[in-house]
Design a protein around this motif. Structure first.
Motif, mmCIF file in Angstrom:
data_model
loop_
_atom_site.group_PDB
_atom_site.id
_atom_site.type_symbol
_atom_site.label_atom_id
_atom_site.label_comp_id
_atom_site.label_asym_id
_atom_site.label_seq_id
_atom_site.Cartn_x
_atom_site.Cartn_y
_atom_site.Cartn_z
ATOM 1 N N PHE A 90 0.829 -1.204 0.000
ATOM 2 C CA PHE A 90 0.000 0.000 0.000
ATOM 3 C C PHE A 90 0.865 1.257 0.000
ATOM 4 N N HIS A 91 1.938 1.250 0.772
ATOM 5 C CA HIS A 91 2.801 2.434 0.841
ATOM 6 C C HIS A 91 3.808 2.506 -0.301
ATOM 7 N N ARG A 92 4.152 1.389 -0.869
ATOM 8 C CA ARG A 92 5.151 1.356 -1.934
ATOM 9 C C ARG A 92 4.551 1.712 -3.288
ATOM 10 N N PHE A 93 3.369 1.201 -3.582
ATOM 11 C CA PHE A 93 2.749 1.376 -4.889
ATOM 12 C C PHE A 93 1.621 2.393 -4.803
ATOM 13 N N THR A 94 1.979 3.641 -4.559
ATOM 14 C CA THR A 94 0.976 4.684 -4.374
ATOM 15 C C THR A 94 0.352 5.138 -5.693
ATOM 16 N N ASN A 95 1.023 4.938 -6.801
ATOM 17 C CA ASN A 95 0.507 5.400 -8.095
ATOM 18 C C ASN A 95 -0.378 4.360 -8.783
ATOM 19 N N ILE A 96 -0.467 3.185 -8.223
ATOM 20 C CA ILE A 96 -1.227 2.098 -8.837
ATOM 21 C C ILE A 96 -2.580 1.987 -8.139
ATOM 22 N N ASN A 97 -3.635 1.761 -8.918
ATOM 23 C CA ASN A 97 -4.954 1.555 -8.351
ATOM 24 C C ASN A 97 -5.018 0.157 -7.732
ATOM 25 N N LEU A 115 -3.471 -15.099 2.038
ATOM 26 C CA LEU A 115 -3.349 -14.222 0.873
ATOM 27 C C LEU A 115 -4.664 -13.507 0.570
ATOM 28 N N SER A 116 -5.784 -14.215 0.713
ATOM 29 C CA SER A 116 -7.066 -13.566 0.444
ATOM 30 C C SER A 116 -7.332 -12.460 1.455
ATOM 31 N N PHE A 117 -7.004 -12.688 2.723
ATOM 32 C CA PHE A 117 -7.202 -11.632 3.712
ATOM 33 C C PHE A 117 -6.250 -10.459 3.480
ATOM 34 N N GLY A 118 -5.032 -10.744 3.039
ATOM 35 C CA GLY A 118 -4.105 -9.664 2.710
ATOM 36 C C GLY A 118 -4.629 -8.814 1.559
ATOM 37 N N LEU A 119 -5.188 -9.461 0.540
ATOM 38 C CA LEU A 119 -5.767 -8.716 -0.583
ATOM 39 C C LEU A 119 -6.991 -7.921 -0.148
ATOM 40 N N LEU A 120 -7.814 -8.501 0.718
ATOM 41 C CA LEU A 120 -8.976 -7.771 1.231
ATOM 42 C C LEU A 120 -8.553 -6.520 1.984
ATOM 43 N N ILE A 121 -7.546 -6.647 2.811
ATOM 44 C CA ILE A 121 -7.055 -5.494 3.579
ATOM 45 C C ILE A 121 -6.486 -4.438 2.639
ATOM 46 N N LEU A 122 -5.686 -4.869 1.683
ATOM 47 C CA LEU A 122 -5.070 -3.940 0.737
ATOM 48 C C LEU A 122 -6.136 -3.176 -0.057
ATOM 49 N N GLY A 123 -7.121 -3.886 -0.555
ATOM 50 C CA GLY A 123 -8.175 -3.226 -1.317
ATOM 51 C C GLY A 123 -9.047 -2.314 -0.461
ATOM 52 N N ALA A 124 -9.358 -2.746 0.758
ATOM 53 C CA ALA A 124 -10.185 -1.924 1.645
ATOM 54 C C ALA A 124 -9.484 -0.630 2.022
ATOM 55 N N VAL A 125 -8.199 -0.712 2.281
ATOM 56 C CA VAL A 125 -7.443 0.491 2.621
ATOM 57 C C VAL A 125 -7.368 1.420 1.415
ATOM 58 N N SER A 126 -7.271 0.866 0.224
ATOM 59 C CA SER A 126 -7.249 1.698 -0.984
ATOM 60 C C SER A 126 -8.575 2.422 -1.177
ATOM 61 N N TYR A 127 -9.678 1.723 -0.935
ATOM 62 C CA TYR A 127 -10.989 2.375 -1.000
ATOM 63 C C TYR A 127 -11.109 3.470 0.048
ATOM 64 N N GLU A 128 -10.645 3.174 1.245
ATOM 65 C CA GLU A 128 -10.730 4.163 2.319
ATOM 66 C C GLU A 128 -9.893 5.404 2.008
ATOM 67 N N LYS A 129 -8.710 5.191 1.470
ATOM 68 C CA LYS A 129 -7.840 6.317 1.148
ATOM 69 C C LYS A 129 -8.461 7.231 0.105
ATOM 70 N N SER A 130 -9.082 6.663 -0.886
ATOM 71 C CA SER A 130 -9.654 7.494 -1.941
ATOM 72 C C SER A 130 -10.928 8.211 -1.492
ATOM 73 N N GLY A 131 -11.598 7.704 -0.477
ATOM 74 C CA GLY A 131 -12.839 8.304 -0.038
ATOM 75 C C GLY A 131 -12.696 9.299 1.107
ATOM 76 N N PHE A 132 -11.585 9.284 1.786
ATOM 77 C CA PHE A 132 -11.397 10.150 2.957
ATOM 78 C C PHE A 132 -10.144 10.982 2.818
ATOM 79 N N ARG A 133 -10.082 11.731 1.752
ATOM 80 C CA ARG A 133 -8.902 12.591 1.537
ATOM 81 C C ARG A 133 -8.942 13.789 2.455
ATOM 82 N N THR A 134 -7.781 14.111 2.997
ATOM 83 C CA THR A 134 -7.663 15.348 3.803
ATOM 84 C C THR A 134 -6.794 16.311 3.031
ATOM 85 N N ALA A 135 -6.919 17.553 3.354
ATOM 86 C CA ALA A 135 -6.189 18.611 2.646
ATOM 87 C C ALA A 135 -4.737 18.322 2.700
#
Length: 100
Positions: free
Chosen positions: A39-46, A80-100
């Motif tokens: 999540f922290h390494r691949f910030t430019n990838i969806n 692996l499935s739980f790791g992917l779930l966490i990774l995707g959920a955090v990506s959704y959260e990041k895009s929906g809760f942007r701070t200035a």
């Protein structure tokens, strides 16, 4: 190393340092750390598709386990499935809760 972790189920009375260190639960923790790193390494990838991939993988594994395949053989894929779930959920959260 993964094979050693998967098949390292000691009986209750025969626990040792090795069976503790190479426990499947520790492997789950390592998968979580890998999701954090990705999540922290691949910030430019969806990374949002990782959530649906993890969910589909989880459902597939659950079906396989309900049809008689032992958890012992599926625990890495569960991790692996739980790791992917966490990774995707955090990506959704990041895009929906942007701070200035």
């Amino acid at each position: 190393m993964t094979g050693g972790i998967v098949f390292q189920y000691a009986e209750e009375g025969s626990r040792s340092a090795l069976t503790t260190y190479f426990s499947p639960l520790n492997f789950n923790f390592l998968i979580g750390m890998a999701a954090f790193y990705a999540f922290h390494r691949f910030t430019n990838i969806n990374l949002k598709p990782a959530f649906l991939t993890g969910l589909a993988l989880f459902i597939l594994i659950y079906i396989l386990e309900s049809r008689g395949i032992s958890y012992q053989y599926l625990q890495i894929i569960y991790a692996l499935s739980f790791g992917l779930l966490i990774l995707g959920a955090v990506s959704y959260e990041k895009s929906g809760f942007r701070t200035a």
